[in-house]
Design a protein around this motif. Structure first.
Motif, mmCIF file in Angstrom:
data_model
loop_
_atom_site.group_PDB
_atom_site.id
_atom_site.type_symbol
_atom_site.label_atom_id
_atom_site.label_comp_id
_atom_site.label_asym_id
_atom_site.label_seq_id
_atom_site.Cartn_x
_atom_site.Cartn_y
_atom_site.Cartn_z
ATOM 1 N N PHE A 10 0.818 -1.214 0.000
ATOM 2 C CA PHE A 10 0.000 0.000 0.000
ATOM 3 C C PHE A 10 0.857 1.271 0.000
ATOM 4 O O PHE A 10 0.724 2.147 -0.852
ATOM 5 C CB PHE A 10 -0.898 0.015 1.241
ATOM 6 N N GLY A 11 1.732 1.378 1.028
ATOM 7 C CA GLY A 11 2.524 2.593 1.170
ATOM 8 C C GLY A 11 3.450 2.823 -0.004
ATOM 9 O O GLY A 11 3.588 3.949 -0.490
ATOM 10 N N GLY A 12 4.097 1.772 -0.478
ATOM 11 C CA GLY A 12 5.011 1.908 -1.611
ATOM 12 C C GLY A 12 4.302 2.354 -2.868
ATOM 13 O O GLY A 12 4.813 3.158 -3.637
ATOM 14 N N PHE A 13 3.095 1.836 -3.085
ATOM 15 C CA PHE A 13 2.317 2.219 -4.257
ATOM 16 C C PHE A 13 1.998 3.705 -4.238
ATOM 17 O O PHE A 13 2.193 4.416 -5.220
ATOM 18 C CB PHE A 13 1.023 1.396 -4.294
ATOM 19 N N ALA A 14 1.510 4.207 -3.097
ATOM 20 C CA ALA A 14 1.165 5.628 -2.995
ATOM 21 C C ALA A 14 2.401 6.502 -3.168
ATOM 22 O O ALA A 14 2.349 7.556 -3.822
ATOM 23 C CB ALA A 14 0.503 5.902 -1.647
ATOM 24 N N ASP A 15 3.535 6.085 -2.599
ATOM 25 C CA ASP A 15 4.765 6.866 -2.723
ATOM 26 C C ASP A 15 5.239 6.938 -4.172
ATOM 27 O O ASP A 15 5.756 7.972 -4.626
ATOM 28 C CB ASP A 15 5.869 6.253 -1.856
ATOM 29 N N MET A 16 5.094 5.844 -4.909
ATOM 30 C CA MET A 16 5.505 5.830 -6.314
ATOM 31 C C MET A 16 4.666 6.814 -7.126
ATOM 32 O O MET A 16 5.183 7.538 -7.982
ATOM 33 C CB MET A 16 5.367 4.423 -6.891
ATOM 34 N N VAL A 17 3.368 6.845 -6.864
ATOM 35 C CA VAL A 17 2.489 7.762 -7.592
ATOM 36 C C VAL A 17 2.879 9.207 -7.312
ATOM 37 O O VAL A 17 2.980 10.038 -8.222
ATOM 38 C CB VAL A 17 1.017 7.510 -7.216
ATOM 39 N N ASP A 18 3.114 9.536 -6.042
ATOM 40 C CA ASP A 18 3.500 10.902 -5.692
ATOM 41 C C ASP A 18 4.868 11.262 -6.262
ATOM 42 O O ASP A 18 5.117 12.411 -6.622
ATOM 43 C CB ASP A 18 3.501 11.067 -4.163
ATOM 44 N N ALA A 19 5.773 10.286 -6.344
ATOM 45 C CA ALA A 19 7.118 10.556 -6.852
ATOM 46 C C ALA A 19 7.102 10.996 -8.309
ATOM 47 O O ALA A 19 7.918 11.830 -8.723
ATOM 48 C CB ALA A 19 7.998 9.312 -6.689
ATOM 49 N N VAL A 20 6.167 10.471 -9.101
ATOM 50 C CA VAL A 20 6.110 10.860 -10.520
ATOM 51 C C VAL A 20 5.188 12.054 -10.749
ATOM 52 O O VAL A 20 4.937 12.444 -11.887
ATOM 53 C CB VAL A 20 5.666 9.674 -11.412
ATOM 54 N N GLY A 21 4.667 12.634 -9.674
ATOM 55 C CA GLY A 21 3.824 13.815 -9.808
ATOM 56 C C GLY A 21 2.367 13.525 -10.082
ATOM 57 O O GLY A 21 1.646 14.390 -10.581
#
Length: 389
Positions: A217-228
């Motif tokens: 869960f957390g990794g998925f959300a962080d990846m989305v935020d990382a690419v803007g």
């Protein structure tokens, strides 16, 4: 007697001019001293003046640069190239050493033999183990204990020019779980973790899995935020308080929290069937953006993506970083039509031993699907069952 000297016509007085060579007391200047040479012996050697360096040509004169400047420019370029290669190597080594690994794939009696192409098992875990209470509340994950799988997909990358195929495996699929009897597919993960889940998928599909990747869960959300953020276009609005989203219809950019709710929600007319389509569409769009020039050439997106990746992914202990690019490009093709997407054909429903509802695979159509993947052949149209949302 007075003897006076006889005049000789010569005068010794200072006021009497005299001629050279006749006893004159004035020293005769030499031809050399006079700066004139009239052939008396050999002339003195000429004086060598020091060489004068010419100033550099003015800018824009078209004159070629001097060799020294070319050598200096070459050194600068070489240093830049070496620095770039060192940066790439250091980044690659960092990711390789920091990827989370788990023993997911192993040999067992009756395991399907490796065949054409490469098969990946892609799992989205709903484990909250690495999330704080604040993060669970922010991401609307709930407080469920244990480990389950919200997403399971099978990706086949062929060895020929056939398109890759991304197949969703419904979590409520009623299947044989080795040593556990018949149950829902996601129960295999809860009962035995990645290893039992991988064995269950191999047993029921007849496909040999080559690689395993899991994202939480957390990794998925962080990846989305990382690419803007990632843009998605919704045909109808979705309001799901349990998933923490209230999204209007139309095209919009989803941040990490919204994206997680979007791929988890069942608040749509077809529930799980819509859900797996959302998952494939979103993971394709996310991967496509993560590998785009706009991300790779933007350090404010690239470096957060790199440093979040090791915490986001878990791979099999036999997998390495060089295995991931082909995975990324094949998944990214789902958003552009370069990758075939489908769900395992459903033939009916069933009740589990605990009384829960489950779905049963269509035996004939699912067999055609898995046979095509095993032999690197195009998937028959009748085995592609997704209907428009």
């Amino acid at each position: 007697m007075n003897y006076a000297p006889r005049s000789t016509g010569m005068s010794y007085g200072p006021d009497v001019p005299s001629r050279p060579g006749y006893g004159s007391t004035r020293r005769m200047e030499t031809p050399v001293a006079q700066g004139r040479w009239q052939g008396y012996g050999q002339p003195p050697p000429p004086v060598q003046e020091p060489e004068r360096r010419q100033p550099p040509p003015p800018a824009g004169s078209g004159a070629p640069p001097k060799p020294r400047r070319r050598r200096r420019l070459g050194r600068v370029l070489l240093i830049i190239v070496l620095a770039f290669l060192v940066l790439i190597g250091a980044t690659w080594l960092y990711l390789e050493l920091n990827l989370n690994r788990v023993a997911a794939l192993s040999d067992y009696q009756g395991r399907p033999a490796a065949a054409a192409g490469t098969n990946w098992l892609i799992v989205g875990s709903d484990s909250r183990a690495d999330l704080s209470a604040e993060e669970q509340e922010r991401l609307a994950t709930g407080d469920a204990k244990g480990q389950r799988t919200d997403t399971m997909m099978l990706l086949h990358i062929p060895d020929n020019d056939t398109k890759p195929t991304l197949v969703s495996l419904l979590r409520d699929s009623y299947v044989d779980i080795p040593g556990k009897g018949k149950n829902k597919l996601n129960a295999a993960y809860a009962l035995g973790g990645p290893k039992l889940l991988a064995q269950t998928v191999e047993t029921n599909t007849g496909l040999h899995l080559d690689h395993y990747v899991e994202i939480g869960f957390g990794g998925f959300a962080d990846m989305v935020d990382a690419v803007g953020g990632v843009e998605m276009c919704l045909k109808t609005p979705i309001n799901d308080p349990l998933a923490g989203i209230n999204l209007p219809a139309g095209c919009q950019e989803l941040n990490g929290e919204q994206a997680l709710g979007y791929v988890r929600t069942r608040a749509t007319p077809r529930a799980d069937l819509d859900r797996v389509i959302h998952q494939r569409e979103f993971i394709g769009a996310l991967t496509d953006k993560a590998t785009s020039a706009g991300t790779l050439l933007n350090p404010f997106r690239l470096f957060p993506l790199i440093f979040n990746a090791p915490d986001a992914f878990t791979v099999d202990e036999g997998d390495h970083l060089h295995n991931l690019p082909s995975l990324a490009f094949a998944i990214g093709g789902a958003s552009s039509g370069k990758t075939v997407t489908t769900t395992v054909p459903i033939g009916g429903s069933a009740r589990t031993s605990g009384g829960g509802a489950a779905v049963v695979w269509d035996k004939a159509k699912s067999t055609k699907l898995f046979d095509a993947l095993r032999t690197d052949q195009p998937v028959p149209q009748e085995a592609i069952v997704d209907a428009p949302r």
